[in-house]
Design a protein around this motif. Structure first.
Motif, short mmCIF file in Angstrom:
data_model
loop_
_atom_site.label_atom_id
_atom_site.label_comp_id
_atom_site.label_asym_id
_atom_site.label_seq_id
_atom_site.Cartn_x
_atom_site.Cartn_y
_atom_site.Cartn_z
N ASP A 65 0.82 -1.21 0.00
CA ASP A 65 0.00 0.00 0.00
C ASP A 65 0.85 1.26 0.00
OD1 ASP A 65 -2.50 1.31 0.04
OD2 ASP A 65 -2.35 1.63 2.20
N GLY A 66 2.19 1.10 0.00
CA GLY A 66 3.07 2.26 -0.01
C GLY A 66 3.19 2.96 1.32
N ARG A 67 2.81 2.28 2.41
CA ARG A 67 2.84 2.90 3.73
C ARG A 67 4.18 2.73 4.44
NH1 ARG A 67 -2.25 4.74 5.82
NH2 ARG A 67 -0.84 5.47 7.43
N ILE A 68 5.09 1.96 3.86
CA ILE A 68 6.38 1.71 4.49
C ILE A 68 7.50 2.34 3.67
CG2 ILE A 68 8.03 -0.05 5.23
CD1 ILE A 68 5.52 -0.02 6.92
N ALA A 69 8.37 3.07 4.35
CA ALA A 69 9.57 3.63 3.73
C ALA A 69 10.78 3.01 4.40
CB ALA A 69 9.60 5.15 3.89
N PHE A 70 11.86 2.87 3.66
CA PHE A 70 13.06 2.24 4.20
C PHE A 70 14.20 3.25 4.26
CE2 PHE A 70 10.50 -1.22 2.60
CZ PHE A 70 10.62 -2.18 3.60
N SER A 71 14.93 3.22 5.37
CA SER A 71 16.07 4.12 5.55
C SER A 71 17.21 3.66 4.65
CB SER A 71 16.52 4.10 7.01
OG SER A 71 17.06 2.82 7.34
N GLY A 72 18.29 4.44 4.63
CA GLY A 72 19.45 4.07 3.83
C GLY A 72 20.03 2.73 4.24
N GLY A 73 19.86 2.38 5.52
CA GLY A 73 20.34 1.10 6.01
C GLY A 73 19.34 -0.02 5.85
N GLY A 74 18.17 0.30 5.27
CA GLY A 74 17.16 -0.73 5.02
C GLY A 74 16.15 -0.94 6.13
N LEU A 75 16.16 -0.08 7.15
CA LEU A 75 15.21 -0.24 8.26
C LEU A 75 13.83 0.28 7.85
CD1 LEU A 75 17.42 0.96 11.25
CD2 LEU A 75 16.64 -1.39 10.82
N PRO A 76 12.78 -0.48 8.14
CA PRO A 76 11.43 -0.03 7.78
C PRO A 76 10.91 1.04 8.72
CG PRO A 76 11.32 -2.14 8.92
CD PRO A 76 12.78 -1.84 8.74
N ARG A 77 10.13 1.96 8.18
CA ARG A 77 9.47 3.00 8.96
C ARG A 77 8.06 3.17 8.41
NH1 ARG A 77 13.20 2.23 11.72
NH2 ARG A 77 14.69 3.68 12.64
N LEU A 78 7.11 3.48 9.29
CA LEU A 78 5.73 3.66 8.88
C LEU A 78 5.45 5.12 8.56
CD1 LEU A 78 2.83 2.42 8.63
CD2 LEU A 78 2.49 3.11 11.02
N LYS A 79 4.79 5.36 7.42
CA LYS A 79 4.39 6.71 7.04
C LYS A 79 3.11 7.10 7.78
CE LYS A 79 6.21 6.76 2.29
NZ LYS A 79 5.84 6.95 0.85
N ARG A 80 3.15 8.21 8.49
CA ARG A 80 1.96 8.76 9.14
C ARG A 80 1.64 10.10 8.47
NH1 ARG A 80 0.26 6.03 13.42
NH2 ARG A 80 1.67 4.61 14.53
N TYR A 81 0.52 10.14 7.78
CA TYR A 81 0.20 11.27 6.92
C TYR A 81 -0.43 12.43 7.70
CZ TYR A 81 1.09 8.00 3.16
OH TYR A 81 1.70 7.08 2.31
N LEU A 82 -0.12 13.64 7.24
CA LEU A 82 -0.68 14.84 7.84
C LEU A 82 -2.20 14.84 7.73
CD1 LEU A 82 -0.33 17.67 9.08
CD2 LEU A 82 -0.04 18.56 6.76
N SER A 83 -2.71 14.32 6.62
CA SER A 83 -4.16 14.31 6.41
C SER A 83 -4.88 13.42 7.42
CB SER A 83 -4.47 13.80 4.99
OG SER A 83 -3.94 12.51 4.78
N GLU A 84 -4.17 12.49 8.01
CA GLU A 84 -4.78 11.59 8.99
C GLU A 84 -4.59 12.08 10.42
OE1 GLU A 84 -3.87 7.47 6.51
OE2 GLU A 84 -2.54 8.11 8.13
#
Length: 269
Positions: A65-84
């Motif tokens: 769903d495109g909700r996960i972004a990965f750091s340069g080291g490959g660690l996952p992070r969750l996107k929390r949107y301003l609209s939410e």
């Protein structure tokens, strides 16, 4: 600046032009130590003593769903949107209170499991619903995915367990009868009801009926071969041994030597 003017948001950004707009990245680990949530995610494991916040299936869905972004080291992070953010902010106090309550309850259940492991006689003083919650903590720690049913709406079982063995999902329905204080014992009627519940659940499901007070002498009479295969029974010793395995697992000195399904049914009839 007028007090009613909105303050510019500097935290939420959109470096990858996400169509859902600006977002902040948040941690995807939790303080709960859950073996079933300690899988490898893009080559990374959660830090020691922590778990991922999501099941493996949920993590895959969030990525898709495109909700996960990965750091340069490959660690996952969750996107929390301003609209939410606005709608979630109104729910925040309730969510925080619910999370704190869950931690309190689960911490208490861990303490009860430890006491049962060291002093089985204390089972007499444990409330029936608390014992179900204790068993959920125990099963999760030992590696099962668990679901605790709601009181009065359990459909004939208290816990639903899942284990992934050799690429196949095995399901177990567990009914906990805690009649120790009253001295009552479940018999063939209770066992027959459990057999019916498991039969309705499907071929890939087995059952375990656990009783802290043991069973009546006729509990096994008249069982067919199929019933003997689908539903097993176990007494107080099983509850105690599972709690002891739990403590050993917490202390890092217990590892299953068999599949979880075999460990679960070991010592049952």
């Amino acid at each position: 600046m007028n007090s009613k003017e909105s303050v510019p948001d500097t935290q939420h950004k959109n470096p990858d032009n996400d169509p859902r707009g600006p977002y902040v990245l948040s941690d995807v680990t939790s303080s709960f130590d859950r073996p079933t949530l300690q899988y490898e995610w893009h080559g990374h494991l959660p830090p020691q003593g922590r778990s991922w916040r999501f099941t493996r299936e949920r993590a895959v869905a969030l990525e898709a769903d495109g909700r996960i972004a990965f750091s340069g080291g490959g660690l996952p992070r969750l996107k929390r949107y301003l609209s939410e953010a606005a709608s979630k902010k109104s729910q925040e106090p309730e969510l925080k209170a619910s999370f704190r309550l869950e931690i309190i309850v689960r911490t208490a259940m861990k303490a009860i499991a430890s006491e049962i492991a060291e002093n089985p006689k204390c089972l007499r003083d444990v409330e029936w619903r608390d014992l179900e919650r204790v068993m959920r903590e125990v099963f999760e720690r030992l590696g099962f995915r668990t679901e605790l049913t709601r009181p009065g709406k359990d459909g004939g079982f208290d816990l639903r367990l899942e284990s992934d063995e050799c690429g196949k999902i095995k399901v177990f329905l567990v009914e906990v009868k805690h009649w120790l204080a009253s001295g009552k014992k479940p018999g063939s009627k209770v066992l027959s009801s459990m057999v019916d519940v498991v039969a309705k659940a499907g071929d890939n499901t087995k059952g375990l009926l656990v009783s802290s007070s043991g069973f009546t002498g006729d509990v096994l009479s008249g069982r067919t071969e199929i019933e003997q295969h689908t539903v097993k029974i176990a007494g107080q010793n099983k509850i105690v041994s599972l709690c002891q395995n739990y403590i050993e697992s917490v202390e890092g000195i217990w590892l299953p030597t068999t599949e979880l399904s075999e460990m679960l049914l070991e010592g049952s009839s």
